[in-house]
Design an enzyme around this catalytic site. Sequence first.
Site, PDB file in Angstrom:
ATOM      1  N   SER A 262      -6.045  -5.567   9.717  1.00 21.69           N
ATOM      2  CA  SER A 262      -7.499  -5.658   9.861  1.00 21.69           C
ATOM      3  C   SER A 262      -7.963  -7.092   9.629  1.00 21.69           C
ATOM      4  CB  SER A 262      -8.201  -4.692   8.908  1.00 21.69           C
ATOM      5  OG  SER A 262      -7.851  -4.951   7.565  1.00 21.69           O
ATOM      6  N   GLY A 263      -7.237  -7.836   8.762  1.00 21.09           N
ATOM      7  CA  GLY A 263      -7.568  -9.243   8.545  1.00 21.09           C
ATOM      8  C   GLY A 263      -7.335 -10.084   9.788  1.00 21.09           C
TER       9      GLY A 263
ATOM     10  N   HIS B 215     -14.223  -8.099   5.237  1.00 30.15           N
ATOM     11  CA  HIS B 215     -13.410  -9.306   5.405  1.00 30.15           C
ATOM     12  C   HIS B 215     -14.303 -10.538   5.438  1.00 30.15           C
ATOM     13  CE1 HIS B 215      -9.423  -7.601   6.354  1.00 30.15           C
ATOM     14  NE2 HIS B 215     -10.116  -6.582   6.816  1.00 30.15           N
TER      15      HIS B 215
ATOM     16  N   GLN C  30       0.831  -1.199   0.000  1.00 23.08           N
ATOM     17  CA  GLN C  30       0.000   0.000   0.000  1.00 23.08           C
ATOM     18  C   GLN C  30       0.871   1.257   0.000  1.00 23.08           C
ATOM     19  OE1 GLN C  30      -1.083  -2.445   2.427  1.00 23.08           O
ATOM     20  NE2 GLN C  30      -2.856  -3.096   1.241  1.00 23.08           N
TER      21      GLN C  30
ATOM     22  N   GLU D 159      -5.422  -9.838   0.110  1.00 24.24           N
ATOM     23  CA  GLU D 159      -5.947  -8.494   0.347  1.00 24.24           C
ATOM     24  C   GLU D 159      -6.587  -7.912  -0.906  1.00 24.24           C
ATOM     25  OE1 GLU D 159      -4.349  -5.340   2.706  1.00 24.24           O
ATOM     26  OE2 GLU D 159      -2.650  -6.605   3.308  1.00 24.24           O
ATOM     27  N   ARG D 160      -7.732  -7.320  -0.709  1.00 20.10           N
ATOM     28  CA  ARG D 160      -8.420  -6.611  -1.783  1.00 20.10           C
ATOM     29  C   ARG D 160      -7.509  -5.512  -2.342  1.00 20.10           C
ATOM     30  NH1 ARG D 160     -13.478  -2.757  -0.187  1.00 20.10           N
ATOM     31  NH2 ARG D 160     -11.806  -1.971   1.151  1.00 20.10           N
TER      32      ARG D 160
ATOM     33  N   CYS E 280      -6.135   0.568   7.303  1.00 18.67           N
ATOM     34  CA  CYS E 280      -5.062  -0.421   7.270  1.00 18.67           C
ATOM     35  C   CYS E 280      -4.393  -0.394   8.640  1.00 18.67           C
ATOM     36  CB  CYS E 280      -4.067  -0.108   6.164  1.00 18.67           C
ATOM     37  SG  CYS E 280      -2.656  -1.244   6.134  1.00 18.67           S
TER      38      CYS E 280
ATOM     39  N   ASN F 191      -4.217   1.165  -2.305  1.00 14.80           N
ATOM     40  CA  ASN F 191      -3.759  -0.190  -2.569  1.00 14.80           C
ATOM     41  C   ASN F 191      -2.796  -0.217  -3.753  1.00 14.80           C
ATOM     42  OD1 ASN F 191      -5.268  -1.586  -0.529  1.00 14.80           O
ATOM     43  ND2 ASN F 191      -7.110  -1.273  -1.765  1.00 14.80           N
TER      44      ASN F 191
ATOM     45  N   CYS G 128      -1.783  -8.784   7.373  1.00 11.89           N
ATOM     46  CA  CYS G 128      -2.923  -7.883   7.201  1.00 11.89           C
ATOM     47  C   CYS G 128      -3.503  -7.616   8.578  1.00 11.89           C
ATOM     48  CB  CYS G 128      -3.971  -8.508   6.278  1.00 11.89           C
ATOM     49  SG  CYS G 128      -5.459  -7.490   6.078  1.00 11.89           S
TER      50      CYS G 128
END
Length: 277
Positions: free
Chosen positions: A218-219, A158, A48, A207-208, A75, A66, A216
Amino acid sequence: MDNGLPFLKMHGAGNDFVVLDARTDPITLTTAQSTLLADRRRGIGCDQIILIEPSASADAFMRTLNADGSEAGACGNATRCVAALLAAETGARALTIETNAGHLAAIIKGPNLVEIDMGEPRLDWQDIPLLEAMDTLHLRLALGPVEDPAACSMGNPHATFFVEDFRHLALDTIGPRLESARIFPERANIGFARIEAKDRIRLRVWERGAGLTLACGSGACAALVNANRRGLADRRGEIEMDGGILTITWREDNHVLMEGPVAMTCQGTLAPELLPA
């Protein structure tokens, strides 16, 4: 700009960023410029691009682009990096970072260790969002050997699949197909989680807009939340990813805390062909 645009290269548990300071002079990147900057052969290379911008209500605003040029809501790993930078400038131990997903509180826990309050997970189908009303604990979604994910939003969408083994999963193939599945109108981050203990999860994330990443933030938060909702994990645990370990806590007040490392890789000046016009 005449002398080039300074940049920093940072990472949080391997999730890497090109960080640009836009607090004094605004920076606007086109999609083409963003993808070139993120290219690991022709540009600097990153998951990113982070723009630090002024904020009227926080210590700074963090804009996240991204690798494909699309803009993300939040993020977690990048927020830790930005908090560490601002703390080094000001000496503050507690900071607030404004993002498109809201205000995130940061605490400097130690050398190169930062905790972020990622806020409350959003669990309703409309908040993720999904295309239609659906039980977010059991999505009607399957592809090859994976099925039945749980979904939540941690400022971005997610879906977490719970798996027994990663070895036979072609993540580079199924990841992009699941990211763009019809039920995700804004696409989604796709996690593949293996429960190793009530307080430990092994996780890989497609990740998108960025692809398969080493970590990740947030993942990791979504994985713990979804695992706890399924009765598979406690409300606090270590999430082990390819690039390192994050400690995630889903507090009783519904806020999700993420603690993890930050590191500086290098700094320099962008070549003219990478600069905004």
